[in-house]
Design a protein around this motif. Structure first.
Motif, PDB file in Angstrom:
ATOM      1  N   THR A  29      17.971 -26.709  17.259  1.00 32.11           N
ATOM      2  CA  THR A  29      17.736 -27.012  15.850  1.00 32.11           C
ATOM      3  C   THR A  29      18.767 -28.053  15.418  1.00 32.11           C
ATOM      4  O   THR A  29      19.887 -28.091  15.945  1.00 32.11           O
ATOM      5  CB  THR A  29      17.865 -25.771  14.955  1.00 32.11           C
ATOM      6  OG1 THR A  29      19.198 -25.229  15.086  1.00 32.11           O
ATOM      7  CG2 THR A  29      16.847 -24.715  15.362  1.00 32.11           C
ATOM      8  N   THR A  30      18.399 -28.903  14.473  1.00 28.40           N
ATOM      9  CA  THR A  30      19.293 -29.967  14.010  1.00 28.40           C
ATOM     10  C   THR A  30      19.545 -29.824  12.519  1.00 28.40           C
ATOM     11  O   THR A  30      18.598 -29.740  11.730  1.00 28.40           O
ATOM     12  CB  THR A  30      18.690 -31.352  14.303  1.00 28.40           C
ATOM     13  OG1 THR A  30      18.579 -31.521  15.717  1.00 28.40           O
ATOM     14  CG2 THR A  30      19.589 -32.447  13.747  1.00 28.40           C
ATOM     15  N   THR A  31      20.829 -29.783  12.148  1.00 24.61           N
ATOM     16  CA  THR A  31      21.245 -29.758  10.754  1.00 24.61           C
ATOM     17  C   THR A  31      21.801 -31.123  10.394  1.00 24.61           C
ATOM     18  O   THR A  31      22.722 -31.615  11.050  1.00 24.61           O
ATOM     19  CB  THR A  31      22.323 -28.695  10.509  1.00 24.61           C
ATOM     20  OG1 THR A  31      21.822 -27.405  10.862  1.00 24.61           O
ATOM     21  CG2 THR A  31      22.759 -28.694   9.049  1.00 24.61           C
ATOM     22  N   THR A  91      23.351 -22.268  10.062  1.00 18.12           N
ATOM     23  CA  THR A  91      23.531 -22.844   8.724  1.00 18.12           C
ATOM     24  C   THR A  91      25.006 -23.129   8.499  1.00 18.12           C
ATOM     25  O   THR A  91      25.881 -22.450   9.047  1.00 18.12           O
ATOM     26  CB  THR A  91      23.016 -21.894   7.616  1.00 18.12           C
ATOM     27  OG1 THR A  91      23.735 -20.650   7.710  1.00 18.12           O
ATOM     28  CG2 THR A  91      21.529 -21.634   7.786  1.00 18.12           C
ATOM     29  N   TRP A  92      25.278 -24.160   7.659  1.00 17.63           N
ATOM     30  CA  TRP A  92      26.640 -24.590   7.405  1.00 17.63           C
ATOM     31  C   TRP A  92      26.841 -24.752   5.904  1.00 17.63           C
ATOM     32  O   TRP A  92      25.931 -25.205   5.216  1.00 17.63           O
ATOM     33  CB  TRP A  92      26.925 -25.928   8.103  1.00 17.63           C
ATOM     34  CG  TRP A  92      26.806 -25.861   9.599  1.00 17.63           C
ATOM     35  CD1 TRP A  92      25.642 -25.875  10.322  1.00 17.63           C
ATOM     36  CD2 TRP A  92      27.867 -25.786  10.550  1.00 17.63           C
ATOM     37  NE1 TRP A  92      25.916 -25.802  11.661  1.00 17.63           N
ATOM     38  CE2 TRP A  92      27.276 -25.743  11.833  1.00 17.63           C
ATOM     39  CE3 TRP A  92      29.260 -25.754  10.428  1.00 17.63           C
ATOM     40  CZ2 TRP A  92      28.035 -25.677  12.992  1.00 17.63           C
ATOM     41  CZ3 TRP A  92      30.014 -25.671  11.585  1.00 17.63           C
ATOM     42  CH2 TRP A  92      29.406 -25.641  12.848  1.00 17.63           C
ATOM     43  N   THR A 106      30.292 -22.330   9.479  1.00 13.31           N
ATOM     44  CA  THR A 106      29.116 -21.519   9.755  1.00 13.31           C
ATOM     45  C   THR A 106      29.550 -20.097  10.096  1.00 13.31           C
ATOM     46  O   THR A 106      30.607 -19.890  10.693  1.00 13.31           O
ATOM     47  CB  THR A 106      28.290 -22.092  10.925  1.00 13.31           C
ATOM     48  OG1 THR A 106      27.150 -21.249  11.170  1.00 13.31           O
ATOM     49  CG2 THR A 106      29.119 -22.182  12.204  1.00 13.31           C
TER      50      THR A 106
END
Length: 364
Positions: free
Chosen positions: A311-313, A357-358, A351
């Motif tokens: 996944t990319t944030t 999540t951040w 996180t």
């Protein structure tokens, strides 16, 4: 970028830089504080070096600490270091409550009282221009990875006893080429990786920092290794090709894993290629995050299943750099986005779910 010059290198003697610990009345976070680097000794205990406007010379350094995961901060010192005019990161490395290091790439400072007093640490025989890419400590030994930008380039491992003011070259730990690089980590055992021109790669492990054994390199010869500490007995590394491939703003990268320190590494499926590598850290044998920059944005590529899926944030549009990515606990991680004097400023993200999540930490 051309590194700053280290004017004190040629000095025959070193002068301790005495900085008194601030009084209780001065423990508040300075107005306009902008983070430059962060280092954590546990999921709740962390430190942040930052700068705030102060007239001349323009920015003044402060060291903050938290004991509750960033909910509250207090000022614990004012290190005698300035923001480099070439936008190098001023990097903070906290070993424990007493031993702390700071480097702007060419100048190295050490404190052995938690940030109250600082002294200069020299590199024996180093030639300018050079850059200190990593500083760490294990047991009674201090290590620094140093790259010289001459022709040819050289990357060398330096070491010395804890508390020393002079680090020496470690014999046999130098690589030479058009482009050279290296990494060292000390969590769960010492690992050293060094390479040149995406053709040569060397790798060693040690349990005491004195005796090193050569081991199978983590990555294929056509890639460079970014190391992470030993996680539950296993060892993870990020193996990356040269930046800008297969297209500008991209990097080909894969996770590789060994079942034990000194063991044989095997690779996983390809990770996302978006962005140029900035930093890398593994939270567990199956969870890892890559920090990358590209197209004026910052990206955190995370996997929780050993690299099968990612996944990319996307963080802010600061698009300058992502530094100090680290997981001090399996689900708790931190990263610094930007630089204090950059157009978009800087921030620390944290996180608590292993990189899913951040959230941005607030200082004050």
């Amino acid at each position: 970028m051309k590194p700053n010059r280290w004017a004190a290198l040629a000095a025959a003697a070193l002068t301790a830089l005495a900085v008194p610990t601030p009084a209780a009345a001065d423990s508040a976070v300075p107005r306009g504080f902008a983070p430059a680097s962060t280092s954590w000794t546990g999921p709740l205990r962390g430190f942040v070096l930052g700068f705030s406007p102060c007239g001349r010379p323009g920015w003044c350094a402060s060291l903050l600490s938290t004991a509750d995961g960033g909910k509250r901060w207090r000022r614990v010192g004012d290190p005698p270091i300035s923001l480099p005019d070439n936008h190098n990161q001023v990097k903070l490395t906290v070993i424990d409550e007493r031993d702390v290091f700071l480097s702007d790439g060419t100048r190295l400072l050490a404190s052995h009282d938690g940030g109250g007093r600082w002294s200069e640490v020299r590199l024996a025989g180093v030639r300018e221009p050079f850059y200190i890419s990593k500083i760490t400590e294990s047991g009674s030994r201090v290590f620094a990875m140093v790259t010289g930008f001459g022709s040819p380039s050289t990357t060398t491992l330096y070491a010395g006893l804890s508390g020393t003011r002079l680090l020496q070259r470690v014999p046999g730990f130098t690589v030479t080429g058009s482009s050279t690089y290296g990494d060292i980590v000390t969590s769960g055992g010492i690992q050293v990786s060094m390479g040149a021109d995406y053709r040569l790669q060397k790798y060693w492990t040690s349990s005491d920092g004195v005796v090193f054994a050569p081991a199978p390199p983590p990555c294929p010869a056509d890639s460079a290794a970014s190391l992470s500490g030993v996680r539950q007995g296993q060892v993870l590394a990020l193996c990356s090709g040269g930046p800008g491939t297969p297209q500008p703003g991209a990097t080909v990268r894969r996770l590789w894993r060994a079942p034990k320190l000194g063991g044989h590494f095997t690779g996983t499926a390809q990770a996302p290629t978006l962005g140029i590598n900035q930093s890398f850290s593994a939270a567990s044998p199956s969870a890892a995050t890559v920090a990358a920059e590209g197209g004026g944005a910052g990206f955190l590529h995370s996997t929780a299943d050993g690299g099968v899926t990612w996944t990319t944030t996307e963080l802010s549009g600061r698009g300058v750099c992502l530094n100090d990515l680290d997981f001090p606990a399996e689900r708790v991680g931190v990263v610094v986005d930007g630089l204090p004097d950059a157009h978009g400023g800087s921030a620390v993200y944290r996180t608590t779910d292993g990189g899913g999540t951040w959230r941005e930490l607030v200082f004050g």
